[in-house]
Design an enzyme around this catalytic site. Structure first.
Site, PDB file in Angstrom:
ATOM      1  N   GLN A 123       0.360  -1.264  -0.129  1.00 51.75           N
ATOM      2  CA  GLN A 123       0.082  -0.098   0.095  1.00 51.75           C
ATOM      3  C   GLN A 123       1.164   1.203   0.142  1.00 51.75           C
ATOM      4  O   GLN A 123       2.210   0.987   0.501  1.00 51.75           O
ATOM      5  CB  GLN A 123      -0.633   0.079   0.908  1.00 51.75           C
ATOM      6  N   HIS A 125       0.103   5.168   0.532  1.00 56.72           N
ATOM      7  CA  HIS A 125      -0.491   6.973   1.217  1.00 56.72           C
ATOM      8  C   HIS A 125      -0.894   8.377   0.244  1.00 56.72           C
ATOM      9  O   HIS A 125       0.951   8.576   0.012  1.00 56.72           O
ATOM     10  CB  HIS A 125      -0.524   6.846   3.078  1.00 56.72           C
ATOM     11  N   GLU A 160       3.179   7.984   8.808  1.00 57.74           N
ATOM     12  CA  GLU A 160       2.797   7.513   9.962  1.00 57.74           C
ATOM     13  C   GLU A 160       3.805   6.838  10.728  1.00 57.74           C
ATOM     14  O   GLU A 160       5.258   6.788   9.803  1.00 57.74           O
ATOM     15  CB  GLU A 160       1.747   6.398   9.553  1.00 57.74           C
ATOM     16  N   ARG A 307      -3.962   0.777  -2.629  1.00 55.20           N
ATOM     17  CA  ARG A 307      -2.927  -0.447  -2.461  1.00 55.20           C
ATOM     18  C   ARG A 307      -2.598  -1.449  -3.801  1.00 55.20           C
ATOM     19  O   ARG A 307      -2.893  -1.319  -5.172  1.00 55.20           O
ATOM     20  CB  ARG A 307      -4.286  -2.251  -1.769  1.00 55.20           C
TER      21      ARG A 307
END
Length: 427
Positions: A123, A125, A160, A307
């Protein structure tokens, strides 16, 4: 459970009284209950054991401590357990802190505990600007928010940071050029990909394999899998090799269908092993996948995921290719920066939305908290007591608290306590 409007009224009345009365010692620390996400890749024991719950056959993948609409945590108030997003709306400027409110207007982060039993999807982002554009576009097209083919669940970016709670394996960004070239040359099945990489670089290579018809993709991957699968079954592969994870990916999938093109990414990306207490930051555009282990994860308040394979879920290749950073990545393992107290380690990152800390209390010491912005804490090991002027809360393993901006409190323990803290850095 009272209706949402009634809960808001009760919470508003409670805080109106406290703020307008002569008392200045308004309660600012509350118990917090998270929301469990039962994704198929999750384990069945770690999160239930953490929370003191009965284990079942249902996977428990993530424990959310945040205000995201998909699973808001519950604040323990006198009247009721109130969803955190509803709770903060009562007086967002005061509760979040002036600077956080001015900059974000809402709780800017989402705090999680993850138990990765089966590997997650490849994945990436999107950045903030592209998230806003993508979210608006899909809204304008009338795509339902929970539709399986929807890419953007909200308008926010999702940088993250994660810290390992034990041995943890993940894929993180493209291998350096020299190493990737060696991988392509070492595996005969990838021989035809070498000139593509030499001519068109990371983007050309990745786009080529991701846009291949599945029949042609299988022609490359099938002999590779036939070669490595017997080695995996005979326990001759190490977790430090891409072959181990490629074989594992095939065994978890359905062999009656085409092979997952995410297998290419296992060979193209850095394979990273983290030890307990080590962290890694993943910014927008960096392709990655969690493979195995447990971690604490702190991110911007978003659930936007594009994804690239290792999943039965929606894969939008054109959209994915728009947002990947096609460059080599040299993983930066973070060990945290100790504070002067010797109790807290901060894992700093470029993200303005959040800051993650590890707090370890022992030997009769205590942690003095002064919240300049809203903060969330979770006790992962041991026991503790949180004390402020308005009273105290006893914490056991798995307990969480919400500290509003301006809170002053002490966390103490009769033994040892390992705590993780999420906040927004104030400049």
């Amino acid at each position: 459970m009272l209706p949402t409007l009634h809960r808001m009224i009760f919470v508003f009345i409670d805080f109106w009284y406290l703020r307008t009365s002569k008392r200045n010692d308004m309660k600012k620390v509350f118990g917090l209950k998270g929301h469990i996400q039962h994704y198929a890749w999750g384990g069945k024991e770690f999160i239930p054991n953490l929370l003191g719950m009965e284990t079942t056959n249902e996977p428990c993948a993530e424990y959310w401590l945040g205000a995201h609409a998909k699973g808001p945590a519950l604040v323990e108030t006198k009247e009721d357990d109130t969803p955190l997003d509803t709770f903060l709306e009562v007086d967002a400027k005061t509760f979040l802190g002036k600077e956080t409110f001015k900059k974000f207007g809402r709780l800017p982060f989402l705090f999680k505990v993850l138990d990765v039993d089966q590997m997650l999807s490849i994945q990436v982002h999107p950045c903030k600007v592209e998230s806003e554009k993508g979210f608006k576009k899909e809204n304008d097209l009338g795509i339902p928010l929970m539709a399986a083919h929807r890419n953007y669940k909200d308008d926010n970016h999702k940088p993250e940071i994660m810290v390992a709670l034990g041995e943890f394996w993940l894929l993180h960004g493209f291998l350096p050029e020299k190493e990737l070239l060696e991988v392509l040359k070492r595996n005969n099945e990838f021989e035809a990909l070498v000139p593509i990489f030499l001519k068109d670089g990371y983007k050309g290579l990745y786009q080529y394999v991701m846009e291949l018809p599945l029949v042609e993709s299988d022609e490359i991957l099938s002999p590779l899998i036939e070669r490595i699968l017997p080695l995996y079954k005979e326990n001759k592969l190490s977790k430090s090799s891409p072959e181990y994870w490629a074989a594992k990916a095939v065994l978890k999938g359905n062999r009656d269908t085409n092979l997952d093109r995410g297998i290419f990414s296992i060979y193209f990306f850095n394979l990273v092993k983290l030890k307990k207490g080590e962290a890694v930051f993943q910014d927008w555009g960096v392709p990655h996948a969690y493979l195995k282990g447990q971690n604490m994860e702190l991110m911007a308040n978003s659930d936007n995921v594009l994804r690239g394979g290792l999943t039965p879920k929606h894969v939008d290749v054109p959209e994915l290719l728009k947002h990947i950073l096609f460059k080599e990545t040299k993983p930066q393992i973070l060990n945290g920066t100790p504070e002067d107290s010797g109790i807290e380690r901060k894992f700093k990152s470029p993200a303005p939305d959040f800051e993650l800390s590890e707090i370890f209390i022992a030997n009769g010491k205590s942690y003095l908290g002064t919240a300049t912005s809203v903060e969330i804490y979770i006790l992962m090991e041991g026991n503790a007591k949180v004390t402020e002027k308005e009273g105290s809360l006893a914490l056991k393993k798995g307990s969480s608290i919400l500290a509003l901006a301006g809170a002053e409190f002490e966390i103490s323990t009769s033994g040892k306590a390992l705590i993780y803290k999420a906040t927004t850095p104030i400049s």
